[in-house]
Design an enzyme around this catalytic site. Structure first.
Site, PDB file in Angstrom:
ATOM      1  N   GLY A   1       0.770  -1.233   0.000  1.00 12.35           N
ATOM      2  CA  GLY A   1       0.000   0.000   0.000  1.00 12.35           C
ATOM      3  C   GLY A   1       0.800   1.282   0.000  1.00 12.35           C
ATOM      4  O   GLY A   1       0.216   2.370   0.070  1.00 12.35           O
TER       5      GLY A   1
ATOM      6  N   CYS B   1     -14.990   4.319 -27.280  1.00 16.87           N
ATOM      7  CA  CYS B   1     -16.244   5.028 -27.493  1.00 16.87           C
ATOM      8  C   CYS B   1     -16.939   5.308 -26.164  1.00 16.87           C
ATOM      9  O   CYS B   1     -18.006   4.774 -25.867  1.00 16.87           O
ATOM     10  CB  CYS B   1     -17.139   4.249 -28.443  1.00 16.87           C
ATOM     11  SG  CYS B   1     -17.342   2.558 -27.971  1.00 16.87           S
ATOM     12  N   GLU B   2     -16.255   6.089 -25.330  1.00 18.23           N
ATOM     13  CA  GLU B   2     -16.831   6.532 -24.044  1.00 18.23           C
ATOM     14  C   GLU B   2     -16.238   7.882 -23.738  1.00 18.23           C
ATOM     15  O   GLU B   2     -15.021   8.062 -23.863  1.00 18.23           O
ATOM     16  CB  GLU B   2     -16.396   5.602 -22.899  1.00 18.23           C
ATOM     17  CG  GLU B   2     -17.046   4.284 -22.927  1.00 18.23           C
ATOM     18  CD  GLU B   2     -17.194   3.656 -21.545  1.00 18.23           C
ATOM     19  OE1 GLU B   2     -17.230   4.399 -20.545  1.00 18.23           O
ATOM     20  OE2 GLU B   2     -17.269   2.444 -21.508  1.00 18.23           O
TER      21      GLU B   2
ATOM     22  N   TYR C   1      -0.575  -1.474 -12.048  1.00 16.92           N
ATOM     23  CA  TYR C   1      -2.021  -1.519 -12.294  1.00 16.92           C
ATOM     24  C   TYR C   1      -2.411  -0.898 -13.634  1.00 16.92           C
ATOM     25  O   TYR C   1      -3.499  -0.363 -13.785  1.00 16.92           O
ATOM     26  CB  TYR C   1      -2.791  -0.882 -11.129  1.00 16.92           C
ATOM     27  CG  TYR C   1      -2.435  -1.514  -9.791  1.00 16.92           C
ATOM     28  CD1 TYR C   1      -2.810  -2.819  -9.512  1.00 16.92           C
ATOM     29  CD2 TYR C   1      -1.690  -0.823  -8.832  1.00 16.92           C
ATOM     30  CE1 TYR C   1      -2.459  -3.423  -8.313  1.00 16.92           C
ATOM     31  CE2 TYR C   1      -1.336  -1.424  -7.625  1.00 16.92           C
ATOM     32  CZ  TYR C   1      -1.732  -2.721  -7.376  1.00 16.92           C
ATOM     33  OH  TYR C   1      -1.376  -3.317  -6.194  1.00 16.92           O
TER      34      TYR C   1
HETATM   35  N1  LLP Z   1      -0.967  -7.101  -0.536  1.00 15.61           N
HETATM   36  C1  LLP Z   1      -2.294  -7.277  -0.638  1.00 15.61           C
HETATM   37  C2  LLP Z   1      -2.944  -8.302   0.162  1.00 15.61           C
HETATM   38  C3  LLP Z   1      -3.027  -6.474  -1.501  1.00 15.61           C
HETATM   39  O1  LLP Z   1      -4.331  -6.660  -1.609  1.00 15.61           O
HETATM   40  C4  LLP Z   1      -2.372  -5.487  -2.271  1.00 15.61           C
HETATM   41  C5  LLP Z   1      -3.118  -4.647  -3.192  1.00 15.61           C
HETATM   42  C6  LLP Z   1      -0.982  -5.348  -2.141  1.00 15.61           C
HETATM   43  C7  LLP Z   1      -0.310  -6.164  -1.250  1.00 15.61           C
HETATM   44  C8  LLP Z   1      -0.183  -4.362  -2.928  1.00 15.61           C
HETATM   45  O2  LLP Z   1      -0.582  -3.052  -2.720  1.00 15.61           O
HETATM   46  P1  LLP Z   1       0.307  -1.852  -3.322  1.00 15.61           P
HETATM   47  O3  LLP Z   1       1.623  -1.864  -2.585  1.00 15.61           O
HETATM   48  O4  LLP Z   1       0.509  -2.107  -4.765  1.00 15.61           O
HETATM   49  O5  LLP Z   1      -0.496  -0.648  -3.054  1.00 15.61           O
HETATM   50  N2  LLP Z   1      -5.988  -1.518  -8.617  1.00 15.61           N
HETATM   51  C9  LLP Z   1      -5.745  -0.527  -7.578  1.00 15.61           C
HETATM   52  C10 LLP Z   1      -4.932  -1.071  -6.460  1.00 15.61           C
HETATM   53  C11 LLP Z   1      -5.557  -2.279  -5.836  1.00 15.61           C
HETATM   54  C12 LLP Z   1      -4.676  -2.869  -4.811  1.00 15.61           C
HETATM   55  C13 LLP Z   1      -5.195  -4.173  -4.359  1.00 15.61           C
HETATM   56  N3  LLP Z   1      -4.365  -4.809  -3.406  1.00 15.61           N
HETATM   57  C14 LLP Z   1      -5.089   0.698  -8.204  1.00 15.61           C
HETATM   58  O6  LLP Z   1      -4.885   0.699  -9.400  1.00 15.61           O
HETATM   59  O7  LLP Z   1      -4.810   1.671  -7.517  1.00 15.61           O
END
Ligand code: LLP
Length: 460
Positions: free
Chosen positions: A268, A388-389, A418
């Site tokens: 996160g 087309c949006e 992502y």
């Molecule tokens: N560990 C778990 C259990 C997770 O669910 C996630 C992200 C991470 C680690 C990695 O998180 P990061 O360090 O990348 O923030 N699609 C969204 C982000 C969804 C994250 C889901 N889980 C976006 O594009 O911002």
């Protein structure tokens, strides 16, 4: 232009991005024009050295900070941000393990040669097949997400005659992150088991699940897992969640005698998407969290567990950019409270199929014309895709040179996380390649999809 350009030190561009004297931008010594000529556009471009440096920085910062308080720690690269065989190998060669969220990600990590013992498998709704693959390949930790899953993993492990190493994912009530859809530890969502007492004041769902794991001979309770959200810029949430998890660990030990050996604090860690935007540096966060967990364990009188963290975005996000070619350019007169103004709509050859984040989360990005210099006065622009949006927006608002025109190369910064991993074939677009650049040379990690790839799935 709001920034000093890609040549300016620091975010949001990767460290290998420079604007040369002739105005062309290069990534790790390869010009945008050369990349476009060789690989076409749109293309995801990954700066390998930058990825490796970030992976190393996270591992070294967290290992050092936790060693300082006497705790061991592993860093798992969260593959959901972007997982390819090449990327998994980079992560592993920098000493990271790999966190996977499905059988598909697990397959990529295994194909990359990551040993099962260095892989974690997540998912709130794992299939039997995914669980069995994890058991058969010796996955080091299966993170269970519900009471039903505790029983399912135990039964499947019984069937295979093995003991499954599991962590239980808990929700701590700590709410953090950039958008409701990516904040995962508040109560009204699908992940994990709450540490809050049951409505009748009874045992929390988290403790019930942990005790169920302890009771099953085919499960080894490795630890407790907490992930509080994504794109987090205020590190206090990590400390708050760690405190709750360590308290839960102590409660479990009191009730069952089992003092779990590991605590995973999830991922996160936020990054800068725009010039001048704040980012989290691993060093200070790691030190703060390490100091907090040491203090909590001292208060509770429990030995420190081994820790793990799961950064995804912070490692691959800034290492990536997307290269597009400009097509239609159209001035549109718009009005707001301050009166009328012109917004230049700059259409590129991709869009929401290669980066859904602006449409899904309202995410902001930064873009620059990278194939040439321009002395033209900057104008307010919006970069849009070819879908087309009307919500098919790549960059909501950015100053671009007023002479931006068809054929220009445009790069969008910090798209490594992502982007490709959430890409689609909407409107029949083929997904762009992932191209790695290092030491003046580029190579394809994932090739561009072709129309034949699309048609091959369609059985007529
Ligand atoms: N560990 C778990 C259990 C997770 O669910 C996630 C992200 C991470 C680690 C990695 O998180 P990061 O360090 O990348 O923030 N699609 C969204 C982000 C969804 C994250 C889901 N889980 C976006 O594009 O911002």
């Amino acid at each position: 232009m709001p920034s000093g350009g890609p040549g300016a030190a620091g975010p949001p561009w990767s460290s290998g991005v420079r604007r040369r004297a002739d105005g062309e931008v290069e990534v790790a010594g390869v010009t945008a024009a050369a990349l476009a000529a060789e690989h076409g556009t749109p293309a995801y471009v990954l700066d390998e050295a930058d990825f490796r440096a970030r992976a190393r920085a996270y591992r070294e910062a967290f290992e050092a900070a936790f060693a300082e308080v006497g705790a061991g720690l592993d860093v798992y690269y969260a593959g959901k941000a972007l997982l390819t065989i090449g990327v998994a190998r980079w992560a592993r060669s920098e000493g990271l393990r790999v966190d996977t969220a499905s059988g598909g990600e697990l397959a990529v990590a295994l194909r990359a040669g990551v040993p099962g013992s260095e892989i974690g498998l997540h998912g709130n709704n794992k299939s039997d097949e995914e669980i069995l693959t994890a058991l058969d390949t010796g996955v080091g930790r299966i993170i269970v997400d519900s009471l039903a899953e505790v029983e399912r993993v135990a039964d499947l492990a019984d069937r295979r005659g093995v003991v499954a190493p599991v962590m239980v994912r808990v929700t701590t009530g700590v709410h953090a992150g950039g958008h409701e859809y990516i904040s995962t530890a508040h109560e009204d969502q699908k992940f994990g088991l709450s540490v809050a007492p049951a409505p009748d004041g009874g045992t929390s769902p988290a403790l019930v699940a942990l005790e169920a794991v302890v009771d099953r001979a085919s499960l080894h309770l490795l630890g407790i897992h907490s992930h509080i959200g994504s794109q987090i810029l205020d590190p206090s949430g990590f400390e708050a969640a760690a405190r709750v998890v360590l308290q839960l660990r102590a409660d479990l030990a009191r009730r069952t005698g089992a003092l779990v050996e590991e605590v995973d604090l999830g991922g996160g860690y936020g990054i800068a998407y725009l010039p001048g935007e704040e980012t989290l540096e691993p060093g200070p966060v790691a030190r703060d969290v390490a100091a907090a967990v040491a203090a909590v364990c001292a208060e509770l009188g429990t030995a420190l567990p081994r820790f793990s963290v799961e950064p995804g975005r912070a490692i691959v996000g800034p290492a990536g950019l997307t290269l597009y070619t400009v097509g239609t350019v159209k001035p549109v007169t718009v009005a707001d409270d301050d009166g009328e103004f012109t917004r230049l709509y700059v259409s590129v050859d991709g869009g929401m199929s290669d980066n859904i984040r602006p449409a899904l989360y309202g995410a902001d990005y930064h873009a620059e014309v990278v194939g040439r210099a321009s002395d033209a006065a900057p104008v307010l622009a919006r970069v849009v895709g070819k879908h087309c949006e009307s919500g098919d927006i790549v960059v909501h608002q950015v100053m671009l040179p007023g002479d931006v025109r068809a054929g220009d190369l445009l790069a969008v910064a910090a798209t490594g996380a992502y982007g490709r991993s959430m890409a689609s074939n909407y409107n029949g677009l083929t997904r762009p390649p992932v191209v790695a650049v290092a030491d003046g040379a580029s190579r394809v990690l994932v090739r561009r999809e072709t129309l034949d790839d699309l048609l091959a799935l369609d059985q007529g």
